[in-house]
Every structure is written in C-alpha cells, then in structure tokens.
Design a protein around this motif. Structure first.
Motif, PDB file in Angstrom:
ATOM      1  N   ASP A  48       1.194   3.210 -17.362  1.00 36.80           N
ATOM      2  CA  ASP A  48       0.551   1.934 -17.052  1.00 36.80           C
ATOM      3  C   ASP A  48       1.100   1.273 -15.792  1.00 36.80           C
ATOM      4  O   ASP A  48       0.365   0.685 -15.026  1.00 36.80           O
ATOM      5  CB  ASP A  48       0.708   0.965 -18.226  1.00 36.80           C
ATOM      6  N   ASP A  49       2.412   1.351 -15.574  1.00 42.69           N
ATOM      7  CA  ASP A  49       3.002   0.643 -14.435  1.00 42.69           C
ATOM      8  C   ASP A  49       3.280   1.566 -13.253  1.00 42.69           C
ATOM      9  O   ASP A  49       4.233   1.376 -12.515  1.00 42.69           O
ATOM     10  CB  ASP A  49       4.281  -0.074 -14.858  1.00 42.69           C
ATOM     11  N   TYR A  50       2.432   2.555 -13.054  1.00 43.69           N
ATOM     12  CA  TYR A  50       2.585   3.522 -11.961  1.00 43.69           C
ATOM     13  C   TYR A  50       2.436   2.833 -10.617  1.00 43.69           C
ATOM     14  O   TYR A  50       1.467   2.146 -10.375  1.00 43.69           O
ATOM     15  CB  TYR A  50       1.539   4.632 -12.117  1.00 43.69           C
ATOM     16  N   LYS A  51       3.428   3.009  -9.756  1.00 40.30           N
ATOM     17  CA  LYS A  51       3.339   2.457  -8.410  1.00 40.30           C
ATOM     18  C   LYS A  51       3.376   3.560  -7.369  1.00 40.30           C
ATOM     19  O   LYS A  51       2.561   3.588  -6.474  1.00 40.30           O
ATOM     20  CB  LYS A  51       4.471   1.472  -8.169  1.00 40.30           C
ATOM     21  N   TYR A  52       4.341   4.439  -7.474  1.00 42.25           N
ATOM     22  CA  TYR A  52       4.489   5.508  -6.493  1.00 42.25           C
ATOM     23  C   TYR A  52       5.349   6.618  -7.069  1.00 42.25           C
ATOM     24  O   TYR A  52       5.997   6.434  -8.095  1.00 42.25           O
ATOM     25  CB  TYR A  52       5.103   4.979  -5.197  1.00 42.25           C
ATOM     26  N   ARG A  53       5.339   7.751  -6.388  1.00 47.10           N
ATOM     27  CA  ARG A  53       6.151   8.898  -6.787  1.00 47.10           C
ATOM     28  C   ARG A  53       6.865   9.441  -5.557  1.00 47.10           C
ATOM     29  O   ARG A  53       6.317   9.443  -4.457  1.00 47.10           O
ATOM     30  CB  ARG A  53       5.303  10.002  -7.420  1.00 47.10           C
ATOM     31  N   SER A  54       8.073   9.925  -5.761  1.00 45.47           N
ATOM     32  CA  SER A  54       8.853  10.465  -4.650  1.00 45.47           C
ATOM     33  C   SER A  54       8.407  11.891  -4.329  1.00 45.47           C
ATOM     34  O   SER A  54       7.781  12.576  -5.138  1.00 45.47           O
ATOM     35  CB  SER A  54      10.342  10.465  -4.995  1.00 45.47           C
ATOM     36  N   LEU A  83       5.521   2.657   2.901  1.00 43.93           N
ATOM     37  CA  LEU A  83       6.407   2.345   4.015  1.00 43.93           C
ATOM     38  C   LEU A  83       7.521   1.396   3.589  1.00 43.93           C
ATOM     39  O   LEU A  83       7.393   0.675   2.603  1.00 43.93           O
ATOM     40  CB  LEU A  83       5.604   1.716   5.154  1.00 43.93           C
ATOM     41  N   GLY A  84       8.607   1.417   4.347  1.00 45.27           N
ATOM     42  CA  GLY A  84       9.698   0.488   4.110  1.00 45.27           C
ATOM     43  C   GLY A  84      10.691   0.943   3.066  1.00 45.27           C
ATOM     44  O   GLY A  84      11.432   0.133   2.530  1.00 45.27           O
ATOM     45  N   THR A  85      10.730   2.206   2.767  1.00 52.07           N
ATOM     46  CA  THR A  85      11.668   2.719   1.770  1.00 52.07           C
ATOM     47  C   THR A  85      12.520   3.815   2.392  1.00 52.07           C
ATOM     48  O   THR A  85      12.154   4.421   3.393  1.00 52.07           O
ATOM     49  CB  THR A  85      10.918   3.298   0.557  1.00 52.07           C
ATOM     50  N   ASP A  86      13.681   4.050   1.788  1.00 50.11           N
ATOM     51  CA  ASP A  86      14.562   5.105   2.280  1.00 50.11           C
ATOM     52  C   ASP A  86      14.025   6.484   1.922  1.00 50.11           C
ATOM     53  O   ASP A  86      14.079   7.401   2.713  1.00 50.11           O
ATOM     54  CB  ASP A  86      15.966   4.945   1.706  1.00 50.11           C
ATOM     55  N   ASP A  87      13.533   6.640   0.712  1.00 49.61           N
ATOM     56  CA  ASP A  87      12.973   7.914   0.276  1.00 49.61           C
ATOM     57  C   ASP A  87      11.521   8.015   0.715  1.00 49.61           C
ATOM     58  O   ASP A  87      10.876   7.013   1.002  1.00 49.61           O
ATOM     59  CB  ASP A  87      13.025   8.034  -1.256  1.00 49.61           C
ATOM     60  N   GLU A  88      11.013   9.223   0.736  1.00 51.87           N
ATOM     61  CA  GLU A  88       9.585   9.394   0.992  1.00 51.87           C
ATOM     62  C   GLU A  88       8.861   9.174  -0.331  1.00 51.87           C
ATOM     63  O   GLU A  88       9.015   9.945  -1.269  1.00 51.87           O
ATOM     64  CB  GLU A  88       9.303  10.782   1.550  1.00 51.87           C
ATOM     65  N   LEU A  89       8.082   8.126  -0.391  1.00 49.63           N
ATOM     66  CA  LEU A  89       7.349   7.769  -1.593  1.00 49.63           C
ATOM     67  C   LEU A  89       5.863   7.813  -1.289  1.00 49.63           C
ATOM     68  O   LEU A  89       5.419   7.465  -0.194  1.00 49.63           O
ATOM     69  CB  LEU A  89       7.760   6.382  -2.077  1.00 49.63           C
ATOM     70  N   TRP A  90       5.076   8.202  -2.295  1.00 46.61           N
ATOM     71  CA  TRP A  90       3.643   8.408  -2.124  1.00 46.61           C
ATOM     72  C   TRP A  90       2.880   7.692  -3.225  1.00 46.61           C
ATOM     73  O   TRP A  90       3.354   7.554  -4.335  1.00 46.61           O
ATOM     74  CB  TRP A  90       3.327   9.905  -2.160  1.00 46.61           C
ATOM     75  N   ASN A  91       1.679   7.263  -2.887  1.00 45.57           N
ATOM     76  CA  ASN A  91       0.800   6.573  -3.811  1.00 45.57           C
ATOM     77  C   ASN A  91      -0.630   6.975  -3.480  1.00 45.57           C
ATOM     78  O   ASN A  91      -0.915   7.448  -2.386  1.00 45.57           O
ATOM     79  CB  ASN A  91       0.972   5.062  -3.659  1.00 45.57           C
ATOM     80  N   LEU A  92      -1.521   6.759  -4.425  1.00 42.60           N
ATOM     81  CA  LEU A  92      -2.935   6.983  -4.160  1.00 42.60           C
ATOM     82  C   LEU A  92      -3.459   5.840  -3.303  1.00 42.60           C
ATOM     83  O   LEU A  92      -2.931   4.732  -3.334  1.00 42.60           O
ATOM     84  CB  LEU A  92      -3.712   7.072  -5.471  1.00 42.60           C
ATOM     85  N   ASP A  93      -4.503   6.082  -2.555  1.00 46.38           N
ATOM     86  CA  ASP A  93      -5.018   5.066  -1.637  1.00 46.38           C
ATOM     87  C   ASP A  93      -5.812   3.966  -2.309  1.00 46.38           C
ATOM     88  O   ASP A  93      -6.244   3.038  -1.672  1.00 46.38           O
ATOM     89  CB  ASP A  93      -5.857   5.706  -0.536  1.00 46.38           C
ATOM     90  N   GLY A  94      -6.034   4.066  -3.599  1.00 46.78           N
ATOM     91  CA  GLY A  94      -6.774   3.046  -4.317  1.00 46.78           C
ATOM     92  C   GLY A  94      -8.163   3.483  -4.722  1.00 46.78           C
ATOM     93  O   GLY A  94      -8.744   2.944  -5.650  1.00 46.78           O
TER      94      GLY A  94
END
Length: 107
Positions: A48-54, A83-94
């Motif tokens: 439910d609270d999915y934001k991003y994945r490394s 953007l703005g994170t140390d790790d490479e994080l990915w999310n769906l575009d919506g």
C-alpha cells in the motif's frame, strides 16, 4: 572466385552477423525491461505505501546485475528516477498507478 567477390561476401557476412547481434540485443533489452516494469507494477499493487525501489532490490528480484537494471530503467519510458537521493531509486511514472476508488461522487 575473384578477390573482389570474396571481399564483398565477407562484408555481407560481417554485416549480417552485426545485424543479428543487434537484433538479439534489442530483444534482450525489451524482455528484461518488461520484466522490471512488471515487477514494479506488482510491487505497487502488493504494497500500500509503495514509493520507490532501489536498483539493488530490483536487480535481486529480476535476477539481473545492478548495472543492467540501472541502464534499462534509465531508458524505460514508464520508469522514472527518484532524484535527490544517494542510492539509485526508481518509481513508476504514474501512468501505471491505479486510481483509488471513490465512494463519493462529486460533480
């Protein structure tokens, strides 16, 4: 055969090999990108609270190297880099996110 016919035959053969390798590479990229995108969609639907994945989490889930995952995610039109994170994080575009069902009709 003359010398020129051997040169032409070699050039055609070399071009054919390059074309086959490029086609295989495009097919592999398409297949792996589809696996990554499908996994991200399933994660969004599961949590439910999915934001991003490394990059590492994605790589482990789809059994690819982190470098390959990063490259494919950068090139995928429906996966965005957070953007703005140390790790490479990915999310769906919506576009893949399901809209919440509203029990109230306004309009």
């Amino acid at each position: 055969m003359s010398d020129w016919s051997e040169v032409v035959a070699g050039a055609i053969g070399g071009g054919l090999v390059i074309a086959v390798q490029m086609g295989k590479q495009k097919l592999d990229n398409f297949s792996d990108s589809k696996r990554i995108h499908s996994w991200l969609v399933s994660e969004f639907e599961r949590i439910d609270d999915y934001k991003y994945r490394s990059t590492r989490a994605i790589a482990k889930a789809v059994n690819l190297t982190p470098e390959r995952v990063a490259t494919l995610c950068h090139n995928h039109p429906r996966i965005k880099h957070v953007l703005g994170t140390d790790d490479e994080l990915w999310n769906l575009d919506g576009a893949d996110h399901k809209k919440p069902k509203s029990h109230f009709f306004a309009g």
